[in-house]
Scaffold this motif. Structure first.
Motif, PDB file in Angstrom:
ATOM      1  N   LYS A   1      16.593  -1.058 -11.605  1.00 57.11           N
ATOM      2  CA  LYS A   1      15.410  -0.987 -10.739  1.00 57.11           C
ATOM      3  C   LYS A   1      15.680  -0.131  -9.503  1.00 57.11           C
ATOM      4  CE  LYS A   1      11.866  -3.987  -8.717  1.00 57.11           C
ATOM      5  NZ  LYS A   1      11.435  -5.409  -8.532  1.00 57.11           N
TER       6      LYS A   1
ATOM      7  N   LEU B   1      15.635   3.515 -10.595  1.00 60.03           N
ATOM      8  CA  LEU B   1      14.281   3.980 -10.887  1.00 60.03           C
ATOM      9  C   LEU B   1      13.459   4.132  -9.612  1.00 60.03           C
ATOM     10  CD1 LEU B   1      13.612   1.819 -14.055  1.00 60.03           C
ATOM     11  CD2 LEU B   1      13.979   4.291 -13.987  1.00 60.03           C
ATOM     12  N   GLN B   2      13.673   3.238  -8.661  1.00 60.95           N
ATOM     13  CA  GLN B   2      12.974   3.354  -7.380  1.00 60.95           C
ATOM     14  C   GLN B   2      13.341   4.657  -6.678  1.00 60.95           C
ATOM     15  OE1 GLN B   2      14.282  -0.387  -5.680  1.00 60.95           O
ATOM     16  NE2 GLN B   2      12.202  -1.224  -5.740  1.00 60.95           N
TER      17      GLN B   2
ATOM     18  N   ALA C   1      12.107   7.860  -9.383  1.00 66.55           N
ATOM     19  CA  ALA C   1      10.693   8.013  -9.754  1.00 66.55           C
ATOM     20  C   ALA C   1       9.824   8.150  -8.518  1.00 66.55           C
ATOM     21  CB  ALA C   1      10.237   6.838 -10.615  1.00 66.55           C
TER      22      ALA C   1
ATOM     23  N   THR D   1      12.152  -2.926 -15.079  1.00 68.16           N
ATOM     24  CA  THR D   1      11.404  -1.671 -15.167  1.00 68.16           C
ATOM     25  C   THR D   1       9.905  -1.941 -15.191  1.00 68.16           C
ATOM     26  OG1 THR D   1      13.228  -0.654 -16.402  1.00 68.16           O
ATOM     27  CG2 THR D   1      11.099   0.451 -16.517  1.00 68.16           C
TER      28      THR D   1
ATOM     29  N   LEU E   1       8.625  -2.870 -11.783  1.00 72.45           N
ATOM     30  CA  LEU E   1       8.481  -1.716 -10.908  1.00 72.45           C
ATOM     31  C   LEU E   1       7.293  -0.850 -11.307  1.00 72.45           C
ATOM     32  CD1 LEU E   1       9.643  -0.041  -8.584  1.00 72.45           C
ATOM     33  CD2 LEU E   1      11.168   1.059 -10.244  1.00 72.45           C
ATOM     34  N   LEU E   2       7.014  -0.790 -12.588  1.00 74.52           N
ATOM     35  CA  LEU E   2       5.917   0.032 -13.092  1.00 74.52           C
ATOM     36  C   LEU E   2       4.578  -0.371 -12.484  1.00 74.52           C
ATOM     37  CD1 LEU E   2       5.024   2.267 -15.055  1.00 74.52           C
ATOM     38  CD2 LEU E   2       4.849   0.511 -16.837  1.00 74.52           C
TER      39      LEU E   2
ATOM     40  N   ASN F   1       4.527   1.677  -9.339  1.00 78.15           N
ATOM     41  CA  ASN F   1       4.964   3.076  -9.375  1.00 78.15           C
ATOM     42  C   ASN F   1       4.724   3.641 -10.766  1.00 78.15           C
ATOM     43  OD1 ASN F   1       6.224   5.554  -9.260  1.00 78.15           O
ATOM     44  ND2 ASN F   1       8.067   4.797  -8.235  1.00 78.15           N
TER      45      ASN F   1
ATOM     46  N   VAL G   1       7.343   5.720 -13.103  1.00 79.91           N
ATOM     47  CA  VAL G   1       8.512   5.143 -13.767  1.00 79.91           C
ATOM     48  C   VAL G   1       8.539   5.445 -15.263  1.00 79.91           C
ATOM     49  CG1 VAL G   1       9.628   2.961 -14.416  1.00 79.91           C
ATOM     50  CG2 VAL G   1       8.861   3.337 -12.064  1.00 79.91           C
TER      51      VAL G   1
END
Length: 303
Positions: free
Chosen positions: A102, A105-106, A109, A195, A198-199, A202, A205
């Motif tokens: 995470k 990806l933060q 992305a 993931t 977070l999606l 965002n 991602v």
């Protein structure tokens, strides 16, 4: 070693960014995230060793089930204590690897896709390391069904030995670990969960994960590298990205609208990695949509 990664936001983009992921060092922008993730990834080897060397307690458990006496049950329980500690460490690491993914990806992305990858090469490499680990670990987890049986029997015996001095996993923690031990691919699930979380905030991602798969495919198909270990790393990272993408995308990785060159990737794994069939098996069995939503022409590639 120069490597090419793709632009993040178009559907199936060409790979046009050179990233030196073998020698990449974190920039000032990357350092905080890089160090946090590094501390997690450094434990990957230890956690892999735990699953590779997992022996279980099958004989003592069978004796306790077939002839349940205070003596056989205590012997089984004490035999299980060491294995339960290993399972506990694996469970803790699954949470850490999900959180590390995470963080990566933060960081990746966001902003302009090309500039982000060019500026954060060390984090791109760490994301590849994460995908490689979850594929490697979960393959070995499939080969260790005794782990689930051991944990289930431990929970069954725990109420009989609540004050045993060597108990480290008590009832409350055991309950939270039960769901984890029942999973066939726990590390992939942990990364997919974070993931997906977070999606929600965002939208970049999912394209990022898909483009990671495409980037690895392009490097492999163009035979950019001679070293076998580098190519196997890319194949595993591509597979991990495909699997995570499918577990997060509502429509899956096999549909035309996915960001992944899925047919090309499957053909490449089949042709170039015949000695590593578990990679194709991961695409087939670790994904959510293969069974019900995968087109017949793609399913035929696995035959």
């Amino acid at each position: 070693m120069g490597q090419v990664l793709a632009s993040l936001f178009s559907k199936k983009p060409a790979c046009d960014i050179v990233v030196d992921i073998e020698n990449a060092k974190p920039s000032e922008r990357e350092k905080k995230t890089y160090q946090e993730v590094k501390e997690v990834l450094e434990r990957n080897e230890l956690i892999m060793k735990l699953i590779l060397e997992y022996k279980g307690c099958q004989k003592l458990c069978q004796q306790a089930m077939q002839k349940p006496t205070p003596e056989t049950e205590q012997a089984a329980f004490e035999g299980l204590l060491g294995t339960i500690e290993s399972i506990q460490q694996i469970h803790i690491h699954s949470k850490a690897i999900g959180e590390a993914a995470k963080l990566l990806l933060q960081a990746l992305a966001r902003d302009d896709a090309k500039q982000t990858l060019a500026d954060q090469q060390a984090l791109v490499k760490q994301l590849g390391d994460t995908f490689v680990f979850i594929i490697d670990f979960d393959q070995k987890r499939l080969e260790c069904p005794q782990l689930s049986n051991d944990f289930a029997f431990y929970r069954r015996l725990l109420p009989k030995f609540p004050k045993h001095p060597d108990v480290k996993v008590r009832a409350e923690e055991a309950s939270s670990m039960a769901f984890f031990t029942a999973k066939s691919f726990p590390m992939i699930s942990a990364v997919a969960t974070e993931t997906n979380d977070l999606l929600g905030s965002n939208a970049a991602v999912l394209p990022l994960v898909g483009t990671m798969a495409n980037a690895c495919y392009n490097m492999l198909s163009k035979k950019s590298f001679e070293r076998k270990d580098t190519n196997l790393f890319l194949a595993k990272a591509m597979t991990g990205a495909i699997v995570v993408y499918d577990n997060v995308s509502p429509n899956g990785v096999f549909v035309r609208t996915s960001h992944v060159q899925i047919k090309d990737a499957i053909k490449l794994l089949k042709k170039e990695f015949p000695d590593n069939p578990y990679l194709l098996n991961a695409v087939r069995y670790f994904t959510k949509h293969f069974r019900d939503d995968c087109p017949s022409n793609i399913q035929a590639l696995f035959e």
